[in-house]
Design an enzyme around this catalytic site. Sequence first.
Site, short mmCIF file in Angstrom:
data_model
loop_
_atom_site.label_atom_id
_atom_site.label_comp_id
_atom_site.label_asym_id
_atom_site.label_seq_id
_atom_site.Cartn_x
_atom_site.Cartn_y
_atom_site.Cartn_z
N ASP B 19 -4.61 1.62 6.51
CA ASP B 19 -3.87 0.50 7.07
C ASP B 19 -2.39 0.82 6.85
O ASP B 19 -1.91 0.75 5.73
CB ASP B 19 -4.27 -0.80 6.36
CG ASP B 19 -3.40 -1.99 6.77
OD1 ASP B 19 -2.55 -1.84 7.67
OD2 ASP B 19 -3.57 -3.07 6.17
N GLU B 181 -5.91 -3.28 14.57
CA GLU B 181 -6.05 -3.96 13.27
C GLU B 181 -7.07 -5.10 13.29
O GLU B 181 -7.92 -5.17 12.39
CB GLU B 181 -4.68 -4.46 12.80
CG GLU B 181 -3.79 -3.33 12.33
CD GLU B 181 -2.32 -3.68 12.28
OE1 GLU B 181 -1.98 -4.87 12.44
OE2 GLU B 181 -1.50 -2.76 12.07
N ASP B 204 -3.69 -13.21 11.17
CA ASP B 204 -3.07 -12.23 10.27
C ASP B 204 -1.65 -12.65 9.92
O ASP B 204 -0.73 -12.49 10.71
CB ASP B 204 -3.08 -10.86 10.99
CG ASP B 204 -2.46 -9.75 10.14
OD1 ASP B 204 -1.88 -10.06 9.08
OD2 ASP B 204 -2.56 -8.58 10.55
#
Lengths: 167, 639
Positions: B19, B181, B204
């Site tokens: 990530d 993501e 998010d």
Amino acid sequence: MDAFETLGIARTFALNVKEVEQRFRDLSRATHPDRFADKSPAERRAAAERTVALNEAFRAVRDPMTRVLALLSAAGRPLEETARAEPALLMEIMELREAVDDARSQGRSAEALVDRVASRVADEESTLREAFDGTAFPPENSLLDRAYLAGVRLKYLYRLRDELDEI
Amino acid sequence: MGLLQIFDPSAKPTPVGIDLGTTNSLVAWVSDGEPTSILDCDDDPIVPSVVAFLPDGQTIVGKEALAYLYSQPSETIVSVKRYMGRGHNDAETARERGYHFAPMREGQANVVRFVVHGREVTPVEVSSLILKELKRRAEEKLGSVSGAVITVPAYFDDAQRQATKDAARLAGLEVLRLVNEPTAAALAYGIGTQRTRGTYAVYDLGGGTFDITVLSLDDGVFQVRSTGGDSQLGGDDMDRAVALAMLAQAGETEPFSQANWRAAMIEARRVKHELTDRPASTFALSLGQREFAHELTREAFDALILPVVERTGPACRRALKDAGIKPAELDGVVLVGGSTRVPLVRAYVKKLFEHEPLTDIDPDQVVALGAAVQADILGGTQQNDALIVDVLPLSLGVETMGGIVEKIIARNSTIPCARAQQFTTYADGQTGFDIHVVQGERELARDCRSLARFTLRGLKAQTAGAARLMVTFRVDENAMLTVSAKDEATGLEQSVEVVPSYGLSDEDVEQMLMDSYEHAEEDLKLRQLTERIVEAEQVISATHKALDKDGDLLDEDERAELDGALRALADSIASRDSEGIRLRTEALDRASVPLAERRMNRAMREAMKGRTVESVEGDVAHARGVDAHVSDHAQRRES
């Protein structure tokens, strides 16, 4: 190899999209490049090409308009980019569009007009089913001529229907 | 000999998930079927995405770099992700953040360049330093890393994806896949592997960015239904709101001294963390000579941050509307980002989406863990039946007359895909033309993202409209574009000169790679030999496996040819003949085409068994590739 062959399905206008999608998924699962990450480059390339062809094929048959285009092409009568509907239809569509605008701007329901478009679409679609859902492919010439005309008209009618949906 | 260590064949290389975040980055892997983050010596999985450039040329990455934020703010790069794939003239670049940027020079790629202690570094290089640090961590734990799945925001365009790939290349990481993501976050929750359909919202809220994505999953195919968010909203805004209130309560008035403000921000963050599982906390500020301490209840804290949290609302509602779905119709809501630990955020999300959000997985780690799951599927040893398919996030098109965009591939097309478009000349005697490729949903090219300009040359001079050039746009599994062109008249492939509108050219990246080796020439040769041997061995092993399983698909001559190619390549490896290995790998590749094609056909036939679609006809044994498919299509359109 056309979209129908790629997916291994019959060249028909009416089709069960859910079933075809299942077929598409099954084939994708077999050919997706992810399945070939540890295979030789030749296999990875072959897998990528099949996957691209499958994605294209499914895209073509899923939507009724592109399906019509694919059917007409496969039957040897591809729809010309320049093909125009007859003046009467163009007029009708213009009137419908204006009527819808009026109704909406005056706060009236355009439901009846939407229904009218839907029934015009249904008429043309039934012509296509008659032409392509029989036993012979390509269909005989007179049927194909009518199917071609239905394809031209649907180009306009589907667009109008989409516009009505969006508002 | 660090290089050899990386490719040490005795250590089993492991694929990892990364990530690469705006504020924080993490690396994870799958251990015995369980995705796990790799921790540092303090058991912390997080590497802050911060790189400090010191005057002596040293670079420091992560937690230690944070210390330099105050002493040398313009040489300590935070949030470099915001600059990836961006040019000099972008709004994001112009935003005041206290960095020095180098002016753009003639003939240079249009990329942002930070000036740090007199040298220039690009965002790609800064990101590659973060990736190197993550790779180093992973190698410390796993011995060797075989490749990485790296996550990118769903709305990342081609230039931003390319920049991410370039950064990985510079860091010496093979990119197995770029994954969106939100897709990764969903994967971490078993969505896509254990569950195969449904519609999910991924909320998010990070340190400085907010993203909302509505994803639908249908039989393993992920589709981004809508995305939205605010690139300037996050936990930092909560800290600011709390810090302001604290200072006001302490009787301080604006403008605050830098020291007071900094102290208040640090305290605000601490209190925020404490209030996550306590009803009240006490804050203490050292303000010059005096100390100030006071209680802050969860209730008071919630009131302070409510305006920040509520700012996420409109984007969420719009995303739902764009996806054409009502909250109740969702199958779940996934939380991502440290700021979603705040109880008020969870309560707000629950109210907004009418669902208890999924919170079992640490929201800071969930994206990296999902990336690890995908890495394991792609490069792992165990057979996993999941197939995760994404779609193209933004439409691709070309600029036509009057600056209007003609869409070539629409957004949400399942990838990989390819589409061909015919171009023709508009002037007599024209021998080439320029094609401007853009990405976005707007009608005018200038409102879309410029991706690249392609120049096609070497056409035979003819009258206007006579030349026909078929340009094929391909989008690969990473949602990245390549272009090829064919002269319809001669059937010759045309060279396509690509000038990316943003980002580095291949040569730039190659040069950066060279620069990073001290003994470039020797290192490069050794690296090349090692890479070729590894690749050759992989091809040999894959070919043997294919032959064991489906050797019956070849006749005797074909089999003999393939066996010969295999032996020849093995000989070259034994003699460490770099050029020979290259040539014979290519020869083996050519010899294995018939086997590969037939195996694909067999696999497709197998896939069609079991389930019938009404009146199946046609024989897939005649399946050809996309080129044939595309050109057939074009011919039909033409005729």
